[in-house]
Design an enzyme around this catalytic site. Structure first.
Site, PDB file in Angstrom:
ATOM      1  N   HIS A 121      24.626  32.839 -13.405  1.00  0.00           N
ATOM      2  CA  HIS A 121      23.826  33.095 -14.595  1.00  0.00           C
ATOM      3  C   HIS A 121      22.395  33.341 -14.143  1.00  0.00           C
ATOM      4  O   HIS A 121      21.957  32.838 -13.114  1.00  0.00           O
ATOM      5  CB  HIS A 121      23.909  31.854 -15.498  1.00  0.00           C
ATOM      6  N   ASP A 198      25.342  24.391 -10.952  1.00  0.00           N
ATOM      7  CA  ASP A 198      25.163  24.619 -12.385  1.00  0.00           C
ATOM      8  C   ASP A 198      26.467  24.244 -13.076  1.00  0.00           C
ATOM      9  O   ASP A 198      27.458  24.957 -12.975  1.00  0.00           O
ATOM     10  CB  ASP A 198      24.809  26.095 -12.617  1.00  0.00           C
ATOM     11  N   GLN A 201      28.872  25.391 -17.717  1.00  0.00           N
ATOM     12  CA  GLN A 201      30.152  25.888 -18.224  1.00  0.00           C
ATOM     13  C   GLN A 201      31.310  24.960 -17.880  1.00  0.00           C
ATOM     14  O   GLN A 201      32.334  24.963 -18.567  1.00  0.00           O
ATOM     15  CB  GLN A 201      30.425  27.288 -17.668  1.00  0.00           C
ATOM     16  N   LYS A 224      26.787  22.813 -24.904  1.00  0.00           N
ATOM     17  CA  LYS A 224      28.103  23.292 -24.477  1.00  0.00           C
ATOM     18  C   LYS A 224      29.167  22.222 -24.689  1.00  0.00           C
ATOM     19  O   LYS A 224      30.355  22.496 -24.547  1.00  0.00           O
ATOM     20  CB  LYS A 224      28.086  23.654 -22.993  1.00  0.00           C
ATOM     21  N   CYS A 362      23.948  37.298 -19.512  1.00  0.00           N
ATOM     22  CA  CYS A 362      22.940  36.769 -18.577  1.00  0.00           C
ATOM     23  C   CYS A 362      23.497  36.700 -17.165  1.00  0.00           C
ATOM     24  O   CYS A 362      23.216  35.759 -16.413  1.00  0.00           O
ATOM     25  CB  CYS A 362      22.429  35.403 -19.037  1.00  0.00           C
TER      26      CYS A 362
END
Length: 404
Positions: A121, A198, A201, A224, A362
């Site tokens: 991202h 990261d 997700q 999320k 993104c």
């Protein structure tokens, strides 16, 4: 198996209509919906104990402080973090990444190398480019295959004594690929490199264990995870959090201030300048309570079944191509219809009450890799159903007929 009908009743927004059609919400990779149980916690905060934390001796301040710190402990337990002070509240994943990137400005020198995966991202690319501009470090890219999997042989070849930092998402927001972060972390540590993952997700689908992963930094956003927007956490190992300088200056993050010198507070407050999103932090804890009551393993199993069904049904549409066919992936399907712009598909689906995401998500380097302007992305959550998949498939057929 999950009682999806019962679960759906927890989410008020799922009963609304869009353009006269029942809402089919398939943009969960952007933001998940919020259950009534979490909404009630938000209302309770503002109705009954809205006050600033850590500073007041009065009852409301103490109650708010207790709830906020209890939420930090819930997050610590959920991610199996060794110590509560290793949980830094942020405004979200982007904030957490920038906090780390800023901190390493004084720790890098010209010629040092940073590795980033090809499927990141923008929030896990741009801060590191800015860091390289400040320090003279070099950003190198871990390549990926047409299937949307990282080329791990190439990753191992990129690693060297010059490698200082490695960045990778746990799950790709654009492709759904589950990356082999265990191997990535272990290999980087053999060269003394620091790893930031990261987890934005991944967190809705995988219960990541910080101690088992031995990762140095891990970032998450509450929105999320059925929580509110504007709040997230950065996990960092104590040693690294102690080495990094504060990201922002202000109240709360200080031990003592004079006009001659300021000393900083201990962790975690060193990185939590100013009045935080108190309600958001408390609601984040409530969202984790909600998800854990259902069970992350049960959620993952159901979403895997939903992904398999949706993939089979969508591939029956002539001219539909899925981008991201990794052997290990989560409930995200990015696709295009031959000869039709993804934006046009998304617009018609919206008219039919179906919320999907269109564009580059993104993640422009991924779209450049495939030489496409973007994709239509349908991302599924545990409150979605096979009937909604059928509605999506029929709507795509209708859109294709209109646009062909």
């Amino acid at each position: 198996m999950l009682d999806v009908t019962k679960i759906r009743a927890d989410f008020p927004i799922l009963s609304r209509e869009v353009n006269g059609k029942p809402l089919v919400y398939l943009d969960n990779a952007a933001t998940s919906q919020t259950p009534q149980q979490v909404i009630d916690v938000i209302v309770d905060y503002y109705s009954n104990y809205n006050a600033n934390i850590h500073r007041g001796v009065h009852a409301l301040s103490q109650e708010a402080t207790d709830k906020y710190e209890q939420a930090r402990q819930k997050i610590q337990k959920h991610f199996n973090i060794a110590q509560a002070h290793e949980v830094i509240f942020t405004s979200g994943t982007t904030h957490g990444i920038n906090l780390v990137a800023n901190g390493f400005t004084s720790l890098l020198k010209k010629g040092d190398e940073l590795l980033v995966s090809a499927m990141e991202h923008h929030s896990n690319i741009v801060p590191w480019q800015m860091l390289c501009e400040r320090t003279g470090a070099i950003l190198r890219v871990i390549p990926m295959s047409r299937e949307g999997e990282l080329l791990m042989d190439a990753y191992h070849e990129l690693l060297s004594d010059k490698t200082k930092l490695v960045f990778c998402n746990h799950i790709s927001n654009a492709l759904g690929t589950i990356n082999p972060i265990e191997e990535i972390i272990d290999a980087a540590h053999q060269f003394g490199a620091v790893v930031l993952v990261d987890g934005a997700q991944a967190a809705p689908h995988i219960k990541a264990d910080m101690q088992a992963l031995d990762v140095d930094f891990y970032t998450v956003s509450a929105h999320k995870l059925c929580g509110p927007t504007g709040v997230g956490i950065l996990y960092g190992k104590s040693d690294w959090l102690t080495k990094l300088p504060p990201y922002q200056g202000g109240g709360e993050m200080i031990a003592e201030v004079t006009f001659e010198k300021t000393t900083y507070a201990d962790l975690p407050h060193k990185f939590e300048a100013g009045t935080p999103n108190i309600c958001g932090g408390i609601a984040f804890g409530a969202a984790l309570d909600y998800l854990n009551a259902i069970g992350l393993e049960e959620i993952a199993a159901y979403e895997s079944e939903l992904l398999k069904y949706a993939t089979e049904q969508l591939l029956q549409i002539d001219g539909l191509k899925i981008y991201g066919t990794a052997a290990r992936k989560t409930s995200v399907i990015s696709f295009n219809i031959e000869g039709i712009h993804p934006y046009d598909i998304g617009t018609i689906l919206d008219k039919l009450g179906i919320a999907v995401r269109t564009g580059h998500h993104c993640a422009q380097p991924i779209m450049d890799f495939y030489k496409i302007p973007g994709t239509v992305r349908a991302s599924f959550s545990f409150y979605n159903t096979k009937e909604e998949v059928d509605t999506l498939v029929e709507a795509i057929r209708r859109a294709k007929a209109m646009l062909s």
